[in-house]
Enzyme design. Sequence first.
Site, short mmCIF file in Angstrom:
data_model
loop_
_atom_site.label_atom_id
_atom_site.label_comp_id
_atom_site.label_asym_id
_atom_site.label_seq_id
_atom_site.Cartn_x
_atom_site.Cartn_y
_atom_site.Cartn_z
N GLU A 103 20.68 -46.66 21.27
CA GLU A 103 22.04 -46.12 21.10
C GLU A 103 23.06 -47.24 20.97
OE1 GLU A 103 23.82 -43.69 20.55
OE2 GLU A 103 23.10 -41.82 21.42
N ASP A 107 29.17 -42.65 26.28
CA ASP A 107 30.48 -42.38 26.86
C ASP A 107 30.28 -41.35 27.97
OD1 ASP A 107 33.09 -41.89 27.43
OD2 ASP A 107 33.69 -41.22 25.45
#
Length: 183
Positions: A103, A107
């Site tokens: 990734e 968040d």
Amino acid sequence: MDAEYVGNDLDKILLSEKQIQDRLGEMARDIERDYVGEDLLLVGVLKGAVMVMADLARSLQRHVEMDWMAVSSYGSGTTSSGVVRILKDLDADISGRHVLVVEDIIDTGLTLSWLIANLRSRGPASVEICTLLRKPEAQRMSVDVRYVGFDIPNEFVVGYGLDYDERYRNLGCVGTLARHVYS
Ligand code: IMP
């Protein structure tokens, strides 16, 4: 510098190209050590993970396979809801295989939690996560992230795969956008 230069829109550089490459090299050594003797499938999440995948894979001095998924998360505006639709599924059958999800940034981690549960349901030998960047909120997430490049403050960043309105992905560094870009 040319007025067209993409870096002109940055307010500050958070991570230089060299810092990113050096850290990816360290992460690659950790991954090599952890998967000795195992087959390894890297799964990138489009589009943001393209740069991390390309550079991490080239840093790895061992055999890997690479595959890609594209997902869209239903949410209102910029908040992700955790409800996810697969736009492009893996080509590979992952049953019995060691999967490492690559990734760019985590968040809230909502999309990733869904993705990991989905991959686990396919019977892989293992599923782990590697991310270049992690924001503070993600540390409250129930999913363990095995490899983290940098923990960064809760600011909106662009570059190195991360976009604002599909732009800035091609920057080699990661930085925050200047105010004039939003207004
Ligand atoms: P999450 O489900 O909240 O973890 O959302 C993660 C996704 O939101 C990332 O894959 C990015 O596409 C996007 N995102 C989160 N923070 C940023 C940022 O600072 N800049 C650009 N994209 C971001």
